[in-house]
Write an enzyme that holds these catalytic residues in place. Structure first.
Site, PDB file in Angstrom:
ATOM      1  CB  SER A 148      -0.880   0.024   1.241  1.00 19.73           C
ATOM      2  OG  SER A 148      -0.039   0.175   2.367  1.00 19.73           O
ATOM      3  CE  LYS A 149      -2.481   6.535  -2.403  1.00 19.74           C
ATOM      4  NZ  LYS A 149      -3.057   7.079  -3.606  1.00 19.74           N
ATOM      5  NE  ARG A 150      -2.743   6.128   4.412  1.00 22.93           N
ATOM      6  CZ  ARG A 150      -3.565   6.812   5.165  1.00 22.93           C
ATOM      7  NH1 ARG A 150      -3.598   6.593   6.439  1.00 22.93           N
ATOM      8  NH2 ARG A 150      -4.318   7.739   4.656  1.00 22.93           N
ATOM      9  CE  LYS A 151       1.851  -0.353   7.183  1.00 26.64           C
ATOM     10  NZ  LYS A 151       1.109  -1.536   7.482  1.00 26.64           N
ATOM     11  CG  ASN A 152       7.024  -0.317  -0.044  1.00 25.71           C
ATOM     12  OD1 ASN A 152       8.086   0.264  -0.229  1.00 25.71           O
ATOM     13  ND2 ASN A 152       6.955  -1.576   0.334  1.00 25.71           N
TER      14      ASN A 152
END
Ligand code: GLU
Length: 493
Positions: free
Chosen positions: A253-257
């Site tokens: 997910s773009k929150r983490k990566n």
């Protein structure tokens, strides 16, 4: 023997995702290995979220990686149109066929009735599903209500008991109970199909023989299989690819990566290395070598070598692999690659107007503008000390701006300014309260060229990345803050 035909069918609703490239790569390898065709179809039936810009970004990102398709909206082909929004009449016809055969029915239930039903089922701890209210309406009544133009959807009938056996190329036979399936809407009130109908009709009409898609689609496979049966069509071979994961095993997910392919391009990764890394997601060469080209992957491709443990997309591992590729380039290739990346005249022409007035010699350009040629910028935490705001308020302000910028579709200076403006106004602050923080996060320094111009030129990927890094540098956002600030965000116009 029929020719193998595979496809990628992305929905153009955001940044071009690495997951799309991963699935595309495996479909491409499978097709090439069998001397078949790989095609691209755009699934844009969600008219609110689909955009032409996003569609173009998908083409550009896949091509940058070296993934080519032999049929698609932009290259044409014998099975077009390849954009679902241009195939409305086709779905109308097939939806009517299902209704005529008694496999689907018109449903006139209002949103209020469905909401109430859902609430009651949740209350009774049942899985929310449609109760079949309109399934047995007399034909005459249906005709009359349709003639009167009453809003309706078309739903498919589904068995209520037993199991559906999904033949998966990787898992063998997967049994999924029918009572988990809802009477899926096939045509919406706006006359457009949902994913289920459009996907099955198109895969059939486009002669797709093998469907390799992400495993997030496995739970809904019975509905697709049933549609093939209702139409009396042969279904393609199905293959549910393991999902890419963050290093902590959660779904990528773009929150983490960063998940956008364009991010990796702007960071200066080599497309060959990126493709190589995606090829290592759940798959390996027979001799386990880590570095290989697309042609080598095709040559040795074997879908049975895909392992089901969730492949981890890890930036550090990707960087390592990229380094391997970098070092094996000839010096000429390396220099040409760098030039193409950011030392090209287009990019320099964007930067020049902002630098020219601030230097006395060319030799001052690099010290002033090096951040245009960097990924992250590692600012000093002292730069974020604020005259007026507490450390927490600083993080909050930056996080809110980041969220606004994450939702921004049109990446232009005025729109970027609008995002920042909306946040500061809501917090009863001034633009000049936010700008020094932006300067520090984006350029890594206390002053430089205009930061709004810099953000426009750097683009959404690097801008968001740097803001995220700055917020991390200041201690990140706790779960509790995240929740509270999201509420705040919702209130910002
Ligand atoms: N449009 C779907 C997506 O965006 C396609 C899924 C499939 O391959 O069937 O992922």
């Amino acid at each position: 023997m029929t020719t193998v035909r595979t496809r990628i069918a992305p929905s153009p609703t955001g940044d071009p995702h690495v997951g799309t490239a991963y699935i595309a790569l495996f479909n491409l390898c499978f097709a090439r290995q069998h001397g078949g065709e790989f095609i691209l179809r755009i699934e844009d039936t969600d008219q609110v979220r689909s955009t032409r810009e996003s569609e173009q970004q998908i083409y550009d990102a896949l091509r940058w990686l070296g993934i080519e398709w032999s049929e698609g909206p932009d290259v044409g082909g014998p099975h077009g149109p390849y954009r679902q929004s241009e195939r409305g009449h086709i779905y109308q016809k097939y939806s009517a066929e299902l209704v005529d055969k008694g496999h689907a029915f018109h449903c006139f239930c209002s949103a209020e009735r469905l909401d109430k039903l859902r609430a009651e089922q949740m209350e009774a701890k049942q899985t929310p599903r449609y109760d079949g209210h309109c399934m047995h309406l007399p034909t005459a009544e249906v005709q009359q209500r349709l003639a009167a133009g009453e809003p309706n959807v078309v739903r498919m009938k589904v068995p209520t008991e037993g199991v559906c056996v999904v033949p998966d190329m990787l898992r063998g036979e997967v049994e999924i109970p029918w009572d988990r399936m809802d009477m899926q809407v096939l045509m919406k009130t706006d006359g457009l199909p949902t994913y289920f109908l459009a996907n099955v009709v198109d895969d059939h009409l486009m002669g797709i023989t093998h469907v390799l898609r992400g495993e997030e689609w496995l739970p809904s496979a019975p509905k697709l299989i049933l549609l093939y049966e209702y139409f009396g069509w042969d279904k393609p071979q199905l293959c549910y690819m393991p999902l890419l994961r963050n290093p902590d095993k959660s779904k990528l997910s773009k929150r983490k990566n960063p998940t956008s392919i364009t991010f990796y391009e702007r960071m200066g990764f080599l497309p060959q290395a990126m493709l190589n890394y995606l090829g290592r997601m759940g798959w390996s060469m027979p001799d386990e070598r880590e570095k290989f080209s697309l042609d080598e992957m095709v040559e040795h491709f074997d879908i049975n070598r895909v392992s089901l443990g969730g492949p981890i997309f890890d930036l550090e591992k990707l960087s390592w692999l990229n380094g391997q590729w970098m070092r094996e380039l000839s010096v000429e290739e390396f220099a040409a690659g760098a030039q193409k990346w950011a030392f090209n005249s287009d990019y320099l022409m964007q930067i020049a107007p902002h630098v020219q007035g601030r230097v006395e010699t060319f030799s001052q350009i690099a010290p002033l503008a090096s951040f245009f040629f960097a990924g992250g910028v590692a600012p000093n935490a002292a730069l974020f000390e604020h005259k007026k705001l507490s450390a927490e308020q600083v993080r909050q302000l930056m996080q809110l701006i980041l969220w606004k910028l994450e939702a921004l579709c049109q990446w232009e200076k005025d729109q970027i300014t609008g995002c920042i403006q909306a946040v500061v106004e809501h917090l009863e602050l001034k633009l000049r309260d936010a700008m020094p923080l932006m300067f520090a996060a984006i350029t890594g320094h206390a002053s430089s060229v205009s930061v709004l111009d810099a953000m426009e030129i750097l683009g959404p990927d690097l801008t968001r990345f740097r803001l995220r890094q700055a917020i991390e540098l200041l201690g990140g956002v706790s779960k509790k803050e995240n929740k509270e600030w999201e509420k705040l965000l919702a209130a910002i116009a």
